[in-house]
Write a protein that holds these residues in place. Structure first.
Motif, PDB file in Angstrom:
ATOM      1  N   THR A  53     130.278 -17.101  75.885  1.00  0.00           N
ATOM      2  CA  THR A  53     130.741 -18.481  75.779  1.00  0.00           C
ATOM      3  C   THR A  53     131.849 -18.717  76.786  1.00  0.00           C
ATOM      4  N   PRO A  54     131.842 -19.880  77.451  1.00  0.00           N
ATOM      5  CA  PRO A  54     132.880 -20.136  78.447  1.00  0.00           C
ATOM      6  C   PRO A  54     134.232 -20.398  77.795  1.00  0.00           C
ATOM      7  N   VAL A  55     135.287 -19.779  78.331  1.00  0.00           N
ATOM      8  CA  VAL A  55     136.657 -19.990  77.874  1.00  0.00           C
ATOM      9  C   VAL A  55     137.562 -19.978  79.088  1.00  0.00           C
ATOM     10  N   PRO A  56     138.820 -20.468  78.955  1.00  0.00           N
ATOM     11  CA  PRO A  56     139.754 -20.369  80.077  1.00  0.00           C
ATOM     12  C   PRO A  56     139.981 -18.919  80.463  1.00  0.00           C
ATOM     13  N   GLN A  57     140.161 -18.663  81.748  1.00  0.00           N
ATOM     14  CA  GLN A  57     140.301 -17.303  82.239  1.00  0.00           C
ATOM     15  C   GLN A  57     141.706 -16.783  82.015  1.00  0.00           C
ATOM     16  N   PRO A  58     141.877 -15.610  81.319  1.00  0.00           N
ATOM     17  CA  PRO A  58     143.178 -14.973  81.286  1.00  0.00           C
ATOM     18  C   PRO A  58     143.474 -14.336  82.634  1.00  0.00           C
ATOM     19  N   VAL A  59     144.710 -14.413  83.079  1.00  0.00           N
ATOM     20  CA  VAL A  59     145.060 -13.908  84.397  1.00  0.00           C
ATOM     21  C   VAL A  59     146.382 -13.170  84.363  1.00  0.00           C
ATOM     22  N   SER A  60     146.714 -12.526  85.481  1.00  0.00           N
ATOM     23  CA  SER A  60     147.884 -11.655  85.516  1.00  0.00           C
ATOM     24  C   SER A  60     149.177 -12.436  85.633  1.00  0.00           C
ATOM     25  N   THR A  61     150.235 -11.923  84.975  1.00  0.00           N
ATOM     26  CA  THR A  61     151.535 -12.560  85.038  1.00  0.00           C
ATOM     27  C   THR A  61     152.480 -11.873  86.009  1.00  0.00           C
ATOM     28  N   MET A  62     152.126 -10.650  86.464  1.00  0.00           N
ATOM     29  CA  MET A  62     152.978  -9.916  87.394  1.00  0.00           C
ATOM     30  C   MET A  62     152.119  -9.390  88.532  1.00  0.00           C
ATOM     31  N   ALA A  63     152.560  -9.652  89.765  1.00  0.00           N
ATOM     32  CA  ALA A  63     151.781  -9.217  90.917  1.00  0.00           C
ATOM     33  C   ALA A  63     151.694  -7.707  90.990  1.00  0.00           C
ATOM     34  N   THR A  64     152.690  -7.004  90.416  1.00  0.00           N
ATOM     35  CA  THR A  64     152.713  -5.541  90.491  1.00  0.00           C
ATOM     36  C   THR A  64     152.006  -4.886  89.313  1.00  0.00           C
ATOM     37  N   MET A  65     151.554  -5.660  88.342  1.00  0.00           N
ATOM     38  CA  MET A  65     150.904  -5.092  87.165  1.00  0.00           C
ATOM     39  C   MET A  65     149.575  -5.793  86.963  1.00  0.00           C
ATOM     40  N   ASP A  66     148.490  -5.158  87.379  1.00  0.00           N
ATOM     41  CA  ASP A  66     147.179  -5.774  87.342  1.00  0.00           C
ATOM     42  C   ASP A  66     146.784  -6.159  85.916  1.00  0.00           C
ATOM     43  N   PHE A  67     146.315  -7.412  85.764  1.00  0.00           N
ATOM     44  CA  PHE A  67     145.896  -7.945  84.466  1.00  0.00           C
ATOM     45  C   PHE A  67     147.013  -7.808  83.423  1.00  0.00           C
ATOM     46  N   ASP A  68     148.248  -7.739  83.879  1.00  0.00           N
ATOM     47  CA  ASP A  68     149.398  -7.608  82.990  1.00  0.00           C
ATOM     48  C   ASP A  68     149.199  -6.451  82.007  1.00  0.00           C
ATOM     49  N   SER A  69     148.750  -5.303  82.523  1.00  0.00           N
ATOM     50  CA  SER A  69     148.390  -4.178  81.657  1.00  0.00           C
ATOM     51  C   SER A  69     149.278  -2.981  81.938  1.00  0.00           C
ATOM     52  N   LEU A  70     150.226  -2.721  81.035  1.00  0.00           N
ATOM     53  CA  LEU A  70     151.064  -1.529  81.154  1.00  0.00           C
ATOM     54  C   LEU A  70     150.213  -0.274  81.017  1.00  0.00           C
ATOM     55  N   PHE A  71     149.170  -0.343  80.178  1.00  0.00           N
ATOM     56  CA  PHE A  71     148.257   0.790  80.031  1.00  0.00           C
ATOM     57  C   PHE A  71     147.634   1.158  81.369  1.00  0.00           C
ATOM     58  N   SER A  72     147.127   0.162  82.107  1.00  0.00           N
ATOM     59  CA  SER A  72     146.499   0.438  83.396  1.00  0.00           C
ATOM     60  C   SER A  72     147.526   0.884  84.436  1.00  0.00           C
ATOM     61  N   TYR A  73     148.745   0.388  84.331  1.00  0.00           N
ATOM     62  CA  TYR A  73     149.795   0.727  85.293  1.00  0.00           C
ATOM     63  C   TYR A  73     150.292   2.158  85.097  1.00  0.00           C
ATOM     64  N   ASP A  74     150.475   2.590  83.825  1.00  0.00           N
ATOM     65  CA  ASP A  74     151.038   3.904  83.523  1.00  0.00           C
ATOM     66  C   ASP A  74     149.998   4.940  83.092  1.00  0.00           C
ATOM     67  N   GLY A  75     148.843   4.494  82.646  1.00  0.00           N
ATOM     68  CA  GLY A  75     147.848   5.425  82.119  1.00  0.00           C
ATOM     69  C   GLY A  75     147.988   5.692  80.638  1.00  0.00           C
ATOM     70  N   SER A  76     149.037   5.157  80.014  1.00  0.00           N
ATOM     71  CA  SER A  76     149.250   5.309  78.572  1.00  0.00           C
ATOM     72  C   SER A  76     150.213   4.229  78.115  1.00  0.00           C
ATOM     73  N   VAL A  77     150.246   4.000  76.812  1.00  0.00           N
ATOM     74  CA  VAL A  77     151.148   2.999  76.268  1.00  0.00           C
ATOM     75  C   VAL A  77     151.431   3.327  74.807  1.00  0.00           C
ATOM     76  N   SER A  78     152.649   2.988  74.352  1.00  0.00           N
ATOM     77  CA  SER A  78     153.029   3.110  72.943  1.00  0.00           C
ATOM     78  C   SER A  78     153.336   1.715  72.411  1.00  0.00           C
ATOM     79  N   LEU A  79     152.701   1.336  71.319  1.00  0.00           N
ATOM     80  CA  LEU A  79     152.875   0.017  70.712  1.00  0.00           C
ATOM     81  C   LEU A  79     153.456   0.218  69.314  1.00  0.00           C
ATOM     82  N   THR A  80     154.675  -0.289  69.095  1.00  0.00           N
ATOM     83  CA  THR A  80     155.414  -0.038  67.856  1.00  0.00           C
ATOM     84  C   THR A  80     155.469  -1.286  66.994  1.00  0.00           C
ATOM     85  N   THR A  81     155.235  -1.107  65.692  1.00  0.00           N
ATOM     86  CA  THR A  81     155.346  -2.190  64.717  1.00  0.00           C
ATOM     87  C   THR A  81     156.345  -1.784  63.646  1.00  0.00           C
TER      88      THR A  81
END
Length: 257
Positions: A53-81
């Motif tokens: 289904t067509p939806v608005p495209q999510p895009v990157s917020t930082m030129a140095t972080m592709d798709f705004d993904s810390l996981f892709s930038y570092d290879g790992s991520v910790s998410l705390t709740t």
């Protein structure tokens, strides 16, 4: 881009989770069987896509972080709740194969591992269980949404399970689920796979959802309360040249639902 080294905190959690798997070797030997069990109950077969289904495209917020993904930038991520005062549930996710996240393309298999643990910061990590506020995980599900240059969205990765079916049978558990803050470690899934994605995919967002029971006062069975935790994990998807199909400087929108 080379994967950044894992932090000592993440390594310690993974080692604890691995120890939990070793304790149940008589019933479930090796990481491969867990990975196979996990992948076998995904909601869709490899390469199967939902109705687009067509939806608005999510895009990157930082030129140095592709798709705004810390996981892709570092290879790992910790998410705390924070689930109570000084009581945390931590979701750790890491790239397993390929470890270089710029090799995560639409056509290849993208393997990641994850662990879920709980930490009562009011007491020392080595405190006995009766001194800690216990946290049980009763359910886990993962859904997904693609980001594509066509503006379409698909849900190629889906999963739901009772966490007690993913670990050896001698791990600490009750009718509330699997105990996350035991000496054995919490829930560890060393490998699971995202299969083929549409060719124009430049990102996929995983939504983790897990039900938990949180003890209000240590060693008090009558003080448990139920909660649901949601965590979002954006992952960049590259083409064969190691670049995204699209890069922009507009803010990323979170998945709906």
């Amino acid at each position: 881009m080379a994967t950044a080294p894992q932090s000592s905190r993440l390594v310690r959690r993974v080692v604890l989770g691995a120890a939990a798997l070793a304790l149940g070797a008589s019933s479930l030997t090796g990481c491969q069987q867990i990975a196979e069990a996990f992948n076998s109950i995904q909601g869709e077969a490899p390469g199967t896509a939902s109705t687009a289904t067509p939806v608005p495209q999510p895009v990157s917020t930082m030129a140095t972080m592709d798709f705004d993904s810390l996981f892709s930038y570092d290879g790992s991520v910790s998410l705390t709740t924070d689930v109570a005062s000084d009581l945390e549930v931590v979701l750790d996710v890491w790239a397993a194969d390929p470890k270089r996240t710029r090799e995560w393309t639409p056509n290849n298999e993208k393997v990641f591992g994850f662990a879920i643990n709980a930490y009562d910061r009011r007491v020392d990590d080595k405190a006995v269980l009766t001194q800690k506020r216990r946290v049980y995980i009763s359910s886990i599900s993962i859904t997904s949404q693609t980001a594509q240059t066509s503006g379409m969205v698909q849900q190629p990765f889906q999963f739901a399970a009772d966490p007690r079916t993913l670990v050896p049978p001698d791990t600490l558990r009750s009718d509330r689920g699997l105990l996350l803050n035991s000496y054995q470690g919490g829930l560890l899934v060393p490998e699971t796979t995202i299969f083929m994605l549409p060719a124009d995919t430049y990102g996929i967002t995983l939504q983790f959802s897990f039900g938990i029971y949180v003890e209000g006062t240590a060693n008090d069975d009558a003080s448990f309360a139920q909660q649901t935790i949601y965590q979002y994990l954006p992952i960049a998807i590259y083409n064969d040249q190691g670049t995204l199909n699209i890069v922009s400087n507009e803010p990323t929108t979170a998945p709906q639902g």
